[in-house]
Design a protein around this motif. Structure first.
Motif, PDB file in Angstrom:
ATOM      1  N   LYS A  45     -48.222  -1.820  12.286  1.00 16.41           N
ATOM      2  CA  LYS A  45     -48.685  -2.257  10.804  1.00 16.41           C
ATOM      3  C   LYS A  45     -49.793  -3.282  11.207  1.00 16.41           C
ATOM      4  CE  LYS A  45     -45.393  -4.975   9.203  1.00 16.41           C
ATOM      5  NZ  LYS A  45     -44.369  -5.581   8.557  1.00 16.41           N
ATOM      6  N   SER A  46     -50.883  -2.764  10.195  1.00 17.23           N
ATOM      7  CA  SER A  46     -52.268  -3.978  10.046  1.00 17.23           C
ATOM      8  C   SER A  46     -51.988  -4.986   9.319  1.00 17.23           C
ATOM      9  CB  SER A  46     -52.795  -2.662   8.816  1.00 17.23           C
ATOM     10  OG  SER A  46     -54.213  -3.643   8.693  1.00 17.23           O
ATOM     11  N   PHE A  47     -52.781  -6.344   9.614  1.00 21.45           N
ATOM     12  CA  PHE A  47     -53.031  -7.046   9.570  1.00 21.45           C
ATOM     13  C   PHE A  47     -53.185  -7.497   7.506  1.00 21.45           C
ATOM     14  CE2 PHE A  47     -51.254  -8.511  13.722  1.00 21.45           C
ATOM     15  CZ  PHE A  47     -51.031  -9.449  13.863  1.00 21.45           C
ATOM     16  N   HIS A  48     -53.505  -6.839   7.946  1.00 16.44           N
ATOM     17  CA  HIS A  48     -54.176  -6.030   6.134  1.00 16.44           C
ATOM     18  C   HIS A  48     -52.814  -6.015   5.341  1.00 16.44           C
ATOM     19  CE1 HIS A  48     -58.597  -6.325   5.979  1.00 16.44           C
ATOM     20  NE2 HIS A  48     -58.526  -5.679   6.866  1.00 16.44           N
ATOM     21  N   SER A  49     -51.694  -5.616   5.336  1.00 17.07           N
ATOM     22  CA  SER A  49     -50.517  -4.910   5.527  1.00 17.07           C
ATOM     23  C   SER A  49     -49.413  -6.148   5.439  1.00 17.07           C
ATOM     24  CB  SER A  49     -49.548  -4.203   5.848  1.00 17.07           C
ATOM     25  OG  SER A  49     -49.830  -2.669   6.239  1.00 17.07           O
ATOM     26  N   MET A  50     -49.832  -7.785   5.686  1.00 20.42           N
ATOM     27  CA  MET A  50     -49.342  -8.347   5.508  1.00 20.42           C
ATOM     28  C   MET A  50     -50.150  -9.584   4.637  1.00 20.42           C
ATOM     29  SD  MET A  50     -47.614  -8.972   9.519  1.00 20.42           S
ATOM     30  CE  MET A  50     -48.943  -8.929  10.285  1.00 20.42           C
ATOM     31  N   GLY A  51     -51.040  -8.894   4.811  1.00 14.61           N
ATOM     32  CA  GLY A  51     -52.031  -9.996   3.966  1.00 14.61           C
ATOM     33  C   GLY A  51     -52.799 -10.952   4.573  1.00 14.61           C
ATOM     34  N   LEU A  52     -52.874 -10.733   6.169  1.00 13.61           N
ATOM     35  CA  LEU A  52     -53.174 -12.096   6.996  1.00 13.61           C
ATOM     36  C   LEU A  52     -54.317 -11.365   7.448  1.00 13.61           C
ATOM     37  CD1 LEU A  52     -49.476 -12.820   8.399  1.00 13.61           C
ATOM     38  CD2 LEU A  52     -51.068 -13.463   6.749  1.00 13.61           C
ATOM     39  N   GLU A 109     -63.058 -19.792  12.837  1.00 14.04           N
ATOM     40  CA  GLU A 109     -62.520 -19.994  14.444  1.00 14.04           C
ATOM     41  C   GLU A 109     -61.895 -21.404  13.662  1.00 14.04           C
ATOM     42  OE1 GLU A 109     -63.871 -18.850  18.255  1.00 14.04           O
ATOM     43  OE2 GLU A 109     -63.363 -16.975  18.004  1.00 14.04           O
ATOM     44  N   SER A 110     -62.476 -22.131  13.500  1.00 14.00           N
ATOM     45  CA  SER A 110     -62.135 -23.190  13.445  1.00 14.00           C
ATOM     46  C   SER A 110     -61.069 -23.297  12.538  1.00 14.00           C
ATOM     47  CB  SER A 110     -63.396 -24.507  13.245  1.00 14.00           C
ATOM     48  OG  SER A 110     -63.592 -24.206  11.528  1.00 14.00           O
ATOM     49  N   GLU A 111     -60.651 -22.975  11.961  1.00  9.44           N
ATOM     50  CA  GLU A 111     -59.516 -22.388  10.524  1.00  9.44           C
ATOM     51  C   GLU A 111     -58.581 -21.660  11.112  1.00  9.44           C
ATOM     52  OE1 GLU A 111     -58.859 -24.698   8.311  1.00  9.44           O
ATOM     53  OE2 GLU A 111     -60.902 -25.958   9.102  1.00  9.44           O
ATOM     54  N   GLY A 112     -58.909 -20.789  12.367  1.00  9.67           N
ATOM     55  CA  GLY A 112     -57.707 -20.029  12.701  1.00  9.67           C
ATOM     56  C   GLY A 112     -57.932 -19.077  12.279  1.00  9.67           C
ATOM     57  N   PHE A 113     -59.107 -17.973  12.406  1.00  9.63           N
ATOM     58  CA  PHE A 113     -59.601 -17.001  12.451  1.00  9.63           C
ATOM     59  C   PHE A 113     -60.133 -15.974  13.210  1.00  9.63           C
ATOM     60  CE2 PHE A 113     -58.492 -18.527   7.454  1.00  9.63           C
ATOM     61  CZ  PHE A 113     -58.265 -17.048   7.511  1.00  9.63           C
ATOM     62  N   ILE A 114     -59.718 -14.772  13.906  1.00 13.30           N
ATOM     63  CA  ILE A 114     -60.530 -14.092  14.843  1.00 13.30           C
ATOM     64  C   ILE A 114     -61.532 -13.484  14.049  1.00 13.30           C
ATOM     65  CG2 ILE A 114     -59.254 -14.543  17.056  1.00 13.30           C
ATOM     66  CD1 ILE A 114     -58.157 -11.809  16.116  1.00 13.30           C
ATOM     67  N   TRP A 115     -62.427 -13.125  14.957  1.00 11.63           N
ATOM     68  CA  TRP A 115     -63.138 -12.127  13.896  1.00 11.63           C
ATOM     69  C   TRP A 115     -63.317 -10.891  15.127  1.00 11.63           C
ATOM     70  CZ3 TRP A 115     -69.259 -10.324  16.898  1.00 11.63           C
ATOM     71  CH2 TRP A 115     -69.435  -9.619  16.170  1.00 11.63           C
ATOM     72  N   GLY A 116     -63.129  -9.146  14.061  1.00  6.82           N
ATOM     73  CA  GLY A 116     -63.368  -8.334  15.334  1.00  6.82           C
ATOM     74  C   GLY A 116     -63.980  -7.759  15.384  1.00  6.82           C
ATOM     75  N   MET A 147     -66.034  -6.426  10.229  1.00  3.36           N
ATOM     76  CA  MET A 147     -66.904  -7.208   9.082  1.00  3.36           C
ATOM     77  C   MET A 147     -64.783  -7.820   8.666  1.00  3.36           C
ATOM     78  SD  MET A 147     -65.123  -3.167   6.696  1.00  3.36           S
ATOM     79  CE  MET A 147     -65.023  -2.026   8.285  1.00  3.36           C
ATOM     80  N   HIS A 148     -63.745  -7.878   9.904  1.00  9.89           N
ATOM     81  CA  HIS A 148     -62.610  -8.085   9.887  1.00  9.89           C
ATOM     82  C   HIS A 148     -62.491  -9.560  10.023  1.00  9.89           C
ATOM     83  CE1 HIS A 148     -58.420  -7.030  10.266  1.00  9.89           C
ATOM     84  NE2 HIS A 148     -58.254  -7.415  11.443  1.00  9.89           N
ATOM     85  N   PHE A 149     -61.656 -10.300   9.792  1.00  5.77           N
ATOM     86  CA  PHE A 149     -61.359 -11.688   9.932  1.00  5.77           C
ATOM     87  C   PHE A 149     -59.994 -11.751   9.918  1.00  5.77           C
ATOM     88  CE2 PHE A 149     -66.128 -12.034   9.072  1.00  5.77           C
ATOM     89  CZ  PHE A 149     -66.340 -12.868  10.174  1.00  5.77           C
ATOM     90  N   GLU A 150     -59.008 -12.086  10.776  1.00  6.40           N
ATOM     91  CA  GLU A 150     -57.464 -11.944  11.021  1.00  6.40           C
ATOM     92  C   GLU A 150     -57.080 -13.644  11.368  1.00  6.40           C
ATOM     93  OE1 GLU A 150     -56.402  -8.241  12.532  1.00  6.40           O
ATOM     94  OE2 GLU A 150     -54.604  -9.973  14.447  1.00  6.40           O
ATOM     95  N   TYR A 151     -56.043 -14.079  10.005  1.00  5.41           N
ATOM     96  CA  TYR A 151     -55.543 -15.175  10.756  1.00  5.41           C
ATOM     97  C   TYR A 151     -54.621 -15.253  11.938  1.00  5.41           C
ATOM     98  CZ  TYR A 151     -53.591 -20.186   9.754  1.00  5.41           C
ATOM     99  OH  TYR A 151     -53.411 -21.035  10.094  1.00  5.41           O
ATOM    100  N   ARG A 152     -55.209 -16.148  13.713  1.00  4.99           N
ATOM    101  CA  ARG A 152     -54.553 -15.684  14.320  1.00  4.99           C
ATOM    102  C   ARG A 152     -54.496 -16.725  14.916  1.00  4.99           C
ATOM    103  NH1 ARG A 152     -52.942 -10.524  16.808  1.00  4.99           N
ATOM    104  NH2 ARG A 152     -51.592 -11.991  17.880  1.00  4.99           N
ATOM    105  N   PRO A 153     -54.723 -18.134  14.822  1.00  3.43           N
ATOM    106  CA  PRO A 153     -54.397 -19.529  15.633  1.00  3.43           C
ATOM    107  C   PRO A 153     -54.193 -19.471  16.473  1.00  3.43           C
ATOM    108  CG  PRO A 153     -52.761 -19.575  13.404  1.00  3.43           C
ATOM    109  CD  PRO A 153     -53.286 -18.297  13.291  1.00  3.43           C
ATOM    110  N   GLU A 154     -52.666 -18.621  16.687  1.00  5.10           N
ATOM    111  CA  GLU A 154     -52.218 -18.533  18.317  1.00  5.10           C
ATOM    112  C   GLU A 154     -53.333 -18.138  19.164  1.00  5.10           C
ATOM    113  OE1 GLU A 154     -51.390 -14.907  16.710  1.00  5.10           O
ATOM    114  OE2 GLU A 154     -51.179 -17.086  15.971  1.00  5.10           O
TER     115      GLU A 154
END
Length: 302
Positions: A214-221, A268-275, A284-291
């Motif tokens: 499942k894509s993280f776009h499918s979760m709106g993340l 990144e300072s707010e928890g987003f990784i860059w694809g 073009m992709h930023f994904e919320y993955r603070p862990e």
């Protein structure tokens, strides 16, 4: 007499080792588990994480309490699987991995490195290889089904666009926007980045290309930010590959659209990784993955 004592000593050492070594491995495994749970607690402070050991499966169970609902997952060496996924746990990859903190220059890639990336990105490997398990995020964000996730999709205004994303992204995206707008006042590169964006999007119910995951776009993340006309550059590995470029991974950095480093750092300072840091890059992709960012910090310090 000496030989007999020597043999007894060897036997004793052997028996000690077969008892101790598994214990050492178990201790190291438990320490990894505890550290991962600590990372998750830091990444998602509004979520409650409890743990207990399941004697039947001889594995740690994580009890996740989010949005008033309790979910149970098994650690499964870092795969975080549900009980229904237990028998197929090997089909998933570890959730926490060393996320890159720099962009390698493709000029330095050897033929062997290029071949490994080609194999990793092949449709066959992507279709049949391990996928990312989203059960942890399904529990945290209530995203098990399309109906579930769409109850949490909201319109979030971000950098001039009305983006449909999970409500959990509102605060971190607001924070990113405030930081970008503030720094853009004195930084032309960041100001141009904002001014030259053509579109922003997030939620789209779909699987990851060529996989069943499942894509993280499918979760709106995750969000995609595209510049006007792509600035005549390449944004996504598969688009370049589909043009017939079998050496797409060697596309020079100068020919790829890359957000300014200050923009990546603020996300990144707010928890987003860059694809763009992935070997199969998605710039073009930023994904919320603070862990992942917290795990990277931990690995860099140890």
């Amino acid at each position: 007499m000496f030989v007999t004592r020597y043999l007894y000593c060897l036997i004793g050492m052997f028996l000690f080792s077969i008892i101790l070594i598994p214990d050492l491995f178990a201790e190291d495994r438990d320490n990894t588990f505890y550290k991962e749970v600590d990372i998750l607690k830091s990444a998602y402070p509004s979520v409650k994480f409890d743990t207990r050991f399941d004697e039947d499966k001889q594995d740690w169970m994580i009890i996740i309490s989010s949005r008033g609902i309790e979910h149970k997952l098994y650690w499964a060496e870092g795969r975080y699987v549900s009980e229904e996924q237990w028998d197929t746990k090997e089909s998933y990859r570890r959730l926490l991995y060393r996320f890159p903190d720099s962009l390698p220059d493709p000029k330095t890639f050897s033929r062997n490195q290029k071949d490994r990336i080609t194999q990793f990105s092949s449709p066959n490997n992507r279709a049949n290889g391990p996928t990312t398990n989203t059960s942890l995020f399904d529990a945290i964000y209530d995203c098990h089904t399309r109906l579930d996730v769409e109850q949490h999709i909201r319109t979030i205004y971000f950098l001039g666009f009305n983006i449909r994303a999970h409500e959990g992204l509102k605060q971190p995206l607001d924070n990113v926007q405030k930081k970008l707008v503030l720094i853009a006042k004195g930084d032309k590169e960041v100001a141009d980045f904002i001014d030259e964006l053509e579109s922003g999007s997030s939620y789209s119910w779909r699987t990851i290309r060529d996989t069943s995951g499942k894509s993280f776009h499918s979760m709106g993340l995750a969000i995609d930010l595209l510049p006007i006309g792509w600035q005549g550059k390449v944004l996504y590995w598969n688009w370049e590959k589909n043009k017939g470029n079998s050496d797409w991974m060697a596309t020079p950095l100068s020919k790829r659209w890359i957000p300014p480093q200050k923009v990546i750092d603020i996300f990144e300072s707010e928890g987003f990784i860059w694809g763009g840091y992935w070997p199969i890059w998605d710039n073009m992709h930023f994904e919320y993955r603070p862990e992942l960012l917290l795990w990277r910090d931990y690995l860099n310090k140890n």
